[in-house]
Each structure stands twice: as C-alpha cells, then as structure tokens.
Scaffold this motif. Structure first.
Motif, PDB file in Angstrom:
ATOM      1  N   GLU A  37       0.852  -1.191   0.000  1.00 56.97           N
ATOM      2  CA  GLU A  37       0.000   0.000   0.000  1.00 56.97           C
ATOM      3  C   GLU A  37       0.884   1.234   0.000  1.00 56.97           C
ATOM      4  O   GLU A  37       1.927   1.276   0.656  1.00 56.97           O
ATOM      5  CB  GLU A  37      -0.879  -0.014   1.256  1.00 56.97           C
ATOM      6  N   ASP A  42      -0.083  -0.499  -6.111  1.00 57.93           N
ATOM      7  CA  ASP A  42      -0.159  -1.454  -5.012  1.00 57.93           C
ATOM      8  C   ASP A  42      -1.199  -2.536  -5.258  1.00 57.93           C
ATOM      9  O   ASP A  42      -2.152  -2.349  -6.008  1.00 57.93           O
ATOM     10  CB  ASP A  42      -0.425  -0.746  -3.686  1.00 57.93           C
ATOM     11  N   GLY A  43      -0.962  -3.687  -4.658  1.00 62.37           N
ATOM     12  CA  GLY A  43      -1.886  -4.797  -4.785  1.00 62.37           C
ATOM     13  C   GLY A  43      -1.149  -6.116  -4.864  1.00 62.37           C
ATOM     14  O   GLY A  43       0.079  -6.176  -4.778  1.00 62.37           O
ATOM     15  N   THR A  44      -1.931  -7.190  -5.021  1.00 65.60           N
ATOM     16  CA  THR A  44      -1.392  -8.535  -5.158  1.00 65.60           C
ATOM     17  C   THR A  44      -1.764  -9.052  -6.544  1.00 65.60           C
ATOM     18  O   THR A  44      -2.920  -8.952  -6.953  1.00 65.60           O
ATOM     19  CB  THR A  44      -1.960  -9.466  -4.068  1.00 65.60           C
ATOM     20  N   TYR A  45      -0.784  -9.588  -7.238  1.00 65.29           N
ATOM     21  CA  TYR A  45      -0.946 -10.063  -8.609  1.00 65.29           C
ATOM     22  C   TYR A  45      -0.488 -11.514  -8.662  1.00 65.29           C
ATOM     23  O   TYR A  45       0.541 -11.855  -8.090  1.00 65.29           O
ATOM     24  CB  TYR A  45      -0.133  -9.188  -9.572  1.00 65.29           C
ATOM     25  N   HIS A  54       1.268  -6.120 -14.638  1.00 66.39           N
ATOM     26  CA  HIS A  54       1.557  -5.176 -13.557  1.00 66.39           C
ATOM     27  C   HIS A  54       2.886  -4.450 -13.787  1.00 66.39           C
ATOM     28  O   HIS A  54       2.967  -3.224 -13.682  1.00 66.39           O
ATOM     29  CB  HIS A  54       1.577  -5.927 -12.221  1.00 66.39           C
TER      30      HIS A  54
END
Length: 135
Positions: A37, A42-45, A54
């Motif tokens: 974050e 930001d995030g999960t891939y 991404h």
C-alpha cells in the motif's frame, strides 16, 4: 554470482530496456507479486500474465530512467535486492526516484514470489537477514 542473482540481474536489465517479454523468463507459473500500500500500483498479482501486466503498467509510466540493483543478499531461497531507481515519468520534466528493496523467493530456479519494500530494513527482516549495512 549465483543462478538466482544472475536471473535477477537479467530481470532488472529487461525492465530497464522495456523488454516486458524477457522479464517473465524466470517466473514460476504460480508467481505472486505483492506491491505494498502506498506504492503507485499497489496490490497482489498472481500468475505470469498478471505479474507481467503489472510490471508493464509500472514501467509504462516512465519516459526514461533506470532501476538498478546495488546489492544482492541471499538467505536460503530468499534474495533481497537493494535498488536505486532514477526515473522521469511521462509528461514530467522532473526526475524522481530513490533507494528501496525488492524481495524474491526462488523454487527450483524460478521466481515464486516478488515483493517490494519501501524500507530496505523491512526487506532484510522479511528475509531473515541480520547485521547487514542498509545503504
């Protein structure tokens, strides 16, 4: 240089030359990318296609620049890479960047996890590496 650090040298070289096909060469099919974050994307891939998209999105925001490894630290299957980014974003005249770290987990010669850390000390803690000079 180990197989893992050589793979990561090639990974960052591919990012710097904007070769988004080459970045996936050492990805495990089940790779997981976690960008914390507060980072721009930001995030999960999960999986090669999502992680490639991404990285392509992040690299696509650059007008010019580099993200260069400064140091590799290995603990078992984990590798921490200290990085120095210097980038001019598209539409900007100012250069930005900084020093941070990425963490990687390898299994059978392939990258299974790829994480970013704003603070290098956080990457060292994640990898269980102690008593290292944090540049």
């Amino acid at each position: 240089m180990s197989i893992e650090t050589e793979a990561l040298e090639q990974f960052f070289a591919a990012i710097n030359r904007n070769d988004m096909q080459a970045i996936t060469k050492d990805f495990d099919p089940q790779i997981v990318r976690i960008e914390p974050e507060g980072f721009p994307t930001d995030g999960t891939y999960r999986g090669i296609a999502e992680v490639q998209e991404h990285v392509t999105k992040g690299r696509g925001s650059w007008a010019e620049g580099t993200c260069n490894p400064e140091k590799f630290l290995v603990n078992g299957d984990k590798v921490v890479v200290f990085l120095h980014a210097r980038v001019r974003k598209k539409g900007a005249t100012e250069w930005g960047g900084g020093r941070f770290a990425d963490g990687f987990v390898f299994r059978n010669g392939k990258i299974t996890q790829y994480l970013s850390f704003a603070e290098r000390a956080g990457a060292l803690k994640w990898a269980g590496i102690e008593d290292q000079e944090v540049l």
